[in-house]
Write a protein that holds these residues in place. Structure first.
Motif, mmCIF file in Angstrom:
data_model
loop_
_atom_site.group_PDB
_atom_site.id
_atom_site.type_symbol
_atom_site.label_atom_id
_atom_site.label_comp_id
_atom_site.label_asym_id
_atom_site.label_seq_id
_atom_site.Cartn_x
_atom_site.Cartn_y
_atom_site.Cartn_z
ATOM 1 N N GLY A 177 0.793 -1.237 0.000
ATOM 2 C CA GLY A 177 0.000 0.000 0.000
ATOM 3 C C GLY A 177 0.811 1.265 0.000
ATOM 4 N N SER A 178 2.038 1.201 -0.508
ATOM 5 C CA SER A 178 2.930 2.365 -0.453
ATOM 6 C C SER A 178 2.507 3.450 -1.448
ATOM 7 N N GLU A 179 3.147 4.611 -1.290
ATOM 8 C CA GLU A 179 2.826 5.750 -2.136
ATOM 9 C C GLU A 179 3.229 5.488 -3.587
ATOM 10 N N HIS A 180 2.423 6.041 -4.472
ATOM 11 C CA HIS A 180 2.664 5.973 -5.906
ATOM 12 C C HIS A 180 1.794 7.053 -6.514
ATOM 13 N N ARG A 181 2.166 7.546 -7.688
ATOM 14 C CA ARG A 181 1.389 8.633 -8.304
ATOM 15 C C ARG A 181 -0.052 8.212 -8.612
ATOM 16 N N LEU A 182 -0.312 6.903 -8.709
ATOM 17 C CA LEU A 182 -1.666 6.416 -8.991
ATOM 18 C C LEU A 182 -2.423 6.022 -7.723
ATOM 19 N N ARG A 183 -1.792 6.176 -6.567
ATOM 20 C CA ARG A 183 -2.427 5.758 -5.321
ATOM 21 C C ARG A 183 -3.603 6.665 -4.980
ATOM 22 N N LEU A 184 -4.759 6.052 -4.723
ATOM 23 C CA LEU A 184 -5.983 6.784 -4.398
ATOM 24 C C LEU A 184 -6.353 6.667 -2.926
ATOM 25 N N GLY A 185 -5.653 5.812 -2.208
ATOM 26 C CA GLY A 185 -5.943 5.614 -0.791
ATOM 27 C C GLY A 185 -6.839 4.408 -0.572
ATOM 28 N N VAL A 186 -7.376 4.315 0.636
ATOM 29 C CA VAL A 186 -8.280 3.214 0.963
ATOM 30 C C VAL A 186 -9.526 3.335 0.094
ATOM 31 N N ALA A 187 -9.849 2.267 -0.615
ATOM 32 C CA ALA A 187 -10.934 2.333 -1.602
ATOM 33 C C ALA A 187 -12.251 2.796 -0.990
ATOM 34 N N ASP A 188 -12.586 2.246 0.165
ATOM 35 C CA ASP A 188 -13.867 2.594 0.796
ATOM 36 C C ASP A 188 -13.910 4.038 1.281
ATOM 37 N N GLU A 189 -12.748 4.705 1.352
ATOM 38 C CA GLU A 189 -12.697 6.087 1.828
ATOM 39 C C GLU A 189 -12.621 7.096 0.693
ATOM 40 N N ILE A 190 -12.548 6.636 -0.537
ATOM 41 C CA ILE A 190 -12.534 7.562 -1.673
ATOM 42 C C ILE A 190 -13.863 8.314 -1.675
ATOM 43 N N PRO A 191 -13.860 9.640 -1.627
ATOM 44 C CA PRO A 191 -15.111 10.398 -1.484
ATOM 45 C C PRO A 191 -16.191 10.009 -2.487
ATOM 46 N N TRP A 192 -15.809 9.779 -3.739
ATOM 47 C CA TRP A 192 -16.783 9.421 -4.790
ATOM 48 C C TRP A 192 -17.557 8.172 -4.410
ATOM 49 N N LEU A 193 -16.885 7.230 -3.749
ATOM 50 C CA LEU A 193 -17.534 5.987 -3.333
ATOM 51 C C LEU A 193 -18.161 6.106 -1.945
ATOM 52 N N LYS A 194 -17.465 6.756 -1.051
ATOM 53 C CA LYS A 194 -17.926 6.828 0.339
ATOM 54 C C LYS A 194 -19.251 7.562 0.480
ATOM 55 N N SER A 195 -19.512 8.528 -0.395
ATOM 56 C CA SER A 195 -20.735 9.318 -0.296
ATOM 57 C C SER A 195 -21.968 8.588 -0.836
ATOM 58 N N GLN A 196 -21.766 7.420 -1.425
ATOM 59 C CA GLN A 196 -22.890 6.660 -1.964
ATOM 60 C C GLN A 196 -23.524 5.781 -0.884
ATOM 61 N N THR A 197 -24.742 5.313 -1.174
ATOM 62 C CA THR A 197 -25.431 4.367 -0.298
ATOM 63 C C THR A 197 -25.649 3.095 -1.099
ATOM 64 N N ARG A 198 -24.744 2.160 -0.947
ATOM 65 C CA ARG A 198 -24.791 0.966 -1.781
ATOM 66 C C ARG A 198 -25.511 -0.178 -1.049
ATOM 67 N N LEU A 199 -26.701 -0.472 -1.534
ATOM 68 C CA LEU A 199 -27.485 -1.598 -1.047
ATOM 69 C C LEU A 199 -27.477 -2.704 -2.096
ATOM 70 N N THR A 200 -28.024 -2.416 -3.264
ATOM 71 C CA THR A 200 -28.031 -3.391 -4.350
ATOM 72 C C THR A 200 -26.617 -3.705 -4.818
ATOM 73 N N PHE A 201 -25.756 -2.703 -4.841
ATOM 74 C CA PHE A 201 -24.398 -2.862 -5.361
ATOM 75 C C PHE A 201 -23.362 -2.952 -4.240
ATOM 76 N N ALA A 202 -23.773 -3.452 -3.084
ATOM 77 C CA ALA A 202 -22.861 -3.517 -1.932
ATOM 78 C C ALA A 202 -21.638 -4.376 -2.211
ATOM 79 N N ARG A 203 -21.797 -5.428 -3.011
ATOM 80 C CA ARG A 203 -20.680 -6.331 -3.289
ATOM 81 C C ARG A 203 -19.939 -5.989 -4.573
ATOM 82 N N ALA A 204 -20.490 -5.082 -5.379
ATOM 83 C CA ALA A 204 -19.887 -4.773 -6.683
ATOM 84 C C ALA A 204 -18.488 -4.216 -6.506
ATOM 85 N N GLY A 205 -17.510 -4.886 -7.093
ATOM 86 C CA GLY A 205 -16.133 -4.452 -6.984
ATOM 87 C C GLY A 205 -15.437 -4.919 -5.727
#
Length: 536
Positions: free
Chosen positions: A83-111
Motif C-alpha cells: 500500500g505504499s505511495e505511488h502517483r496512482l495511489r488513491l488511498g483506501v478504496a472505501d474512503e474515496i469520497p466518490w464511493l464513500k458518499s454513496q449508499t450501496r445496497l443493491t451494489f454492496a458487493r460490486a467491486g
C-alpha cells in the motif's frame, strides 16, 4: 505471506486493458519471487479510474488507478503490495469520497468480491435473503416486497409488490419468472455490472421470487452483446445447481426452480416485456396487445412474473433486512436507493447508487465533475434514448418518479447522458425519430410510419422548408405517436423531440414563440411512464 491483488474482470475494465494488467502483475510477481494471489473482482463503477487495481493491507484495500500495463513495474518498485505511495495511489478504496458518499445496497458487493466465488458471496451476506424468504413463506415475502415500496428499476416504476401479488394469486400453472436483462438504453450499464460483478444476487432474487409466486422455471433474457455477462451467469448458475441453490430441491425445501438463459439478437424492442416473451417463445419480437397482462397470461400463456436485473437484485437485501430498512431511504412514493449511470461527456462517468431524492445537478456536477471537455453543460438526457432533455438551468430537479414526470421527463433505467455546448440539439431530436424508425417492431402504424415521417419533418424544419407549417404537422404527429402507439417505444419518442424543440429552438432555426405549444405536451402520466426496456 501471500499478497492479494484485485484486478476487475468487468468488461469496462477489460476493454481498458485489465486482462493485460493482471497478466503483467502475475509475471512481475513471479520474476521477483513474490507470493501474489490475483482476484478478478467486479467493477466499483468508478470508470474514470478504470482499470482500478486494489491490494489488501492491514489498513484496508488500497486502490490505484487508472492503471496501465506500463505502470506495473513502477508499482512493484514502489512496494505497492504494502500500500505504499505511488502517483496512482488513491488511498483506501472505501474512503474515496466518490464511493464513500454513496449508499450501496443493491451494489454492496460490486467491486468488492470475486463474482464467481459462491463462498465469497456468502461471506458477504449472500443468500441470507433466500434463507429468510423460506422462513417467511410466499404471502409474507410478497407483503414485505409490497411494504418496502420497491418500484421497478427498469424504468416504468410500477410497484413491484403489485406484480408479485397478482402472479401469486393467479390460479393457472405452471408459472414462470423472467428476468429482463435486455439492457438497451444508451448510457446504461447497471444490469451488466450486476451480471458481471455479482451474478449470484440476481439468481438469489429470482429464486426468492419463484418461491414467493409459486414458479418452477425461470429465464434470463440477455442481449447477445453481453458475452462477459453470459459467461459469468453460466458459471454462477452451474455453481448454484451444484450447491443446492437451484434445481429439484432448493435448499431442501421440496421446491424446484430452474433457470435458463435466452439470448436476444439485439432488437431494442425486445426490452418491452411482451415482445421479449414473443422472442423467448421463438417468434419475432413484436408487442402484444394488453390485457391480459403477463402476470396473468404471459410466457406460453401462463402467469409470468417479469422484472429487470436491478429489481430482482434489490429483493434479497429487502427480505434479509426488512421492508422498513428499504423504506427509510427515498422520498414520497419513490423509496429506496437507485443506481444512476452517468455517461456521455462527463468528467467522472460511472455508477452512483444513492437514495431517491438526489438532484440531477448533484449527479452531473458533484459526482460527474461536469463535462470531460471542460466546456459548459448544455443538455442532459435522462431516461435513455426516449427520455427528455434537460437544460443546465433545470438540473435542480429532484430525481424521483413523480418529480421527473412533472418536469416532462422519465426516470427510466437511471441512465444520464451529458452533452456540452457544442451539441446540435436538432440532430439529437432527429436521431430520436430515426432510432424509433429503425427499432420499431412494425406492429402499430403510429410508431412504424410516424417515426419515419417525423425524421422527414425535422429535416424540413431544419432546412427551412415551410418550417411553421411543418412544425404544426410535427406537433400533431407527436400527439398521434404518444397516444396511439401500442408500447412506449412510439409513445415516448416525442419526449426527446419536443423537449429539444422547447428548450433549444434556435438549433432548429426557430424562435421561442414558435414552440410555445409544447409545454402541455411534455406532461406525462407516471402510470404509463418508462422506456421500452422499462416496461418490464
Amino acid at each position: 505471506m501471500t499478497a492479494v491483488v484485485y484486478v476487475p474482470r468487468d468488461s469496462s475494465a477489460v476493454s481498458l486493458g485489465a486482462d493485460v494488467i493482471a497478466e503483467a502483475i502475475r509475471n512481475e510477481a513471479a520474476s521477483r519471487k513474490l507470493d501474489v494471489k490475483i482476484v478478478r473482482n467486479g467493477s466499483r463503477g468508478m470508470f474514470s479510474h478504470e482499470p482500478l487495481v486494489e491490494v489488501a493491507t492491514a489498513r484496508g484495500r488500497i486502490a490505484y488507478g487508472p492503471v496501465a500495463a506500463r505502470d506495473v513495474l513502477s508499482l512493484f518498485d514502489s512496494n505497492f503490495l504494502n500500500g505504499s505511495e505511488h502517483r496512482l495511489r488513491l488511498g483506501v478504496a472505501d474512503e474515496i469520497p466518490w464511493l464513500k458518499s454513496q449508499t450501496r445496497l443493491t451494489f454492496a458487493r460490486a467491486g468488492v468480491t470475486d463474482p464467481l466465488s459462491l463462498d465469497d458471496f456468502i461471506a458477504h451476506g449472500g443468500y441470507r435473503g433466500l434463507a429468510r424468504a423460506i422462513e417467511l413463506g410466499p404471502d409474507r415475502v410478497v407483503a414485505e416486497v409490497t411494504k418496502s415500496g420497491l418500484r421497478g428499476r427498469g424504468g416504468a416504476g410500477f410497484p413491484t409488490g403489485i406484480k408479485w401479488k397478482t402472479c401469486l394469486d393467479a390460479a393457472a400453472t405452471p408459472k414462470y419468472v423472467v428476468c429482463n436483462a435486455d439492457e438497451g438504453d444508451s448510457g446504461t450499464f447497471s444490469d451488466r455490472m450486476i451480471m458481471e460483478g455479482d451474478p449470484f444476487v440476481l439468481l438469489e432474487g429470482m429464486t426468492i421470487a419463484a418461491l414467493a409466486v409459486g414458479a418452477s422455471q425461470g429465464y434470463i433474457y440477455l442481449r447477445s452483446e453481453y458475452p462477459h455477462a453470459r459467461r459469468a451467469l453460466d458459471q454462477a448458475i452451474a455453481t448454484a445447481y451444484s450447491s443446492g441453490y437451484l434445481g429439484a430441491n432448493v435448499l431442501a425445501t421440496g421446491k424446484s426452480f430452474d433457470i435458463e438463459i435466452r439470448l436476444g439478437a439485439g432488437a431494442y424492442i425486445c426490452g418491452e416485456e411482451t415482445a421479449m416473451l414473443e422472442s423467448i417463445e421463438g417468434r419475432r419480437g413484436m408487442v402484444r396487445f394488453k390485457p391480459p397482462i403477463p402476470a396473468i397470461e404471459g410466457l406460453f400463456g401462463k402467469p409470468t412474473l417479469i422484472n429487470n436485473v436491478v429489481s430482482f437484485a434489490t429483493v434479497p437485501i429487502i427480505i434479509e433486512r426488512g421492508a422498513e430498512m428499504f423504506r427509510d431511504y427515498g422520498v414520497g412514493n419513490s423509496r429506496g436507493t437507485i443506481p444512476f449511470q452517468l455517461a456521455g461527456n462527463s468528467k467522472r462517468p460511472g455508477l452512483i447508487e444513492t437514495p431517491m431524492g438526489v438532484t440531477l445537478r448533484e449527479i452531473v456536477h458533484d459526482y460527474g465533475g461536469g463535462t470531460a471537455s471542460g466546456r459548459a453543460v448544455r443538455a442532459v438526457q435522462l431516461g435513455g434514448p426516449l427520455g427528455a432533455y434537460f437544460t443546465d438551468s433545470m438540473l435542480d430537479v429532484v430525481l424521483d418518479f413523480e418529480s421527473v414526470a412533472a418536469r416532462g421527463g422519465i426516470l427510466g433505467h437511471g441512465g444520464i447522458v451529458v452533452f456540452d455546448d457544442t451539441v446540435d440539439m436538432a440532430r439529437m431530436a432527429r436521431y430520436a425519430m430515426e432510432f424509433c424508425a429503425i427499432e420499431s417492431c412494425g406492429k402499430c402504424t403510429p410508431c412504424r410510419i410516424g417515426s419515419t415521417r417525423g425524421a422527414e419533418l425535422i429535416d424540413d424544419i431544419i432546412n427551412r422548408r415551410h418550417p411553421r407549417e411543418n412544425l404544426e404537422v410535427l406537433r400533431d404527429l407527436c400527439d398521434t405517436m404518444k397516444f396511439g402507439s401500442l408500447c412506449a417505444l412510439g409513445g415516448l419518442t416525442p419526449l426527446p423531440v419536443l423537449s429539444a424543440l422547447k428548450y433549444f429552438p434556435e438549433d432548429f432555426g426557430l424562435a421561442a414563440s414558435d414552440v410555445d405549444f409544447i409545454g402541455a405536451d411534455l406532461t406525462i402520466s407516471t402510470a404509463g411512464s418508462g422506456n421500452n426496456h422499462a416496461l418490464a
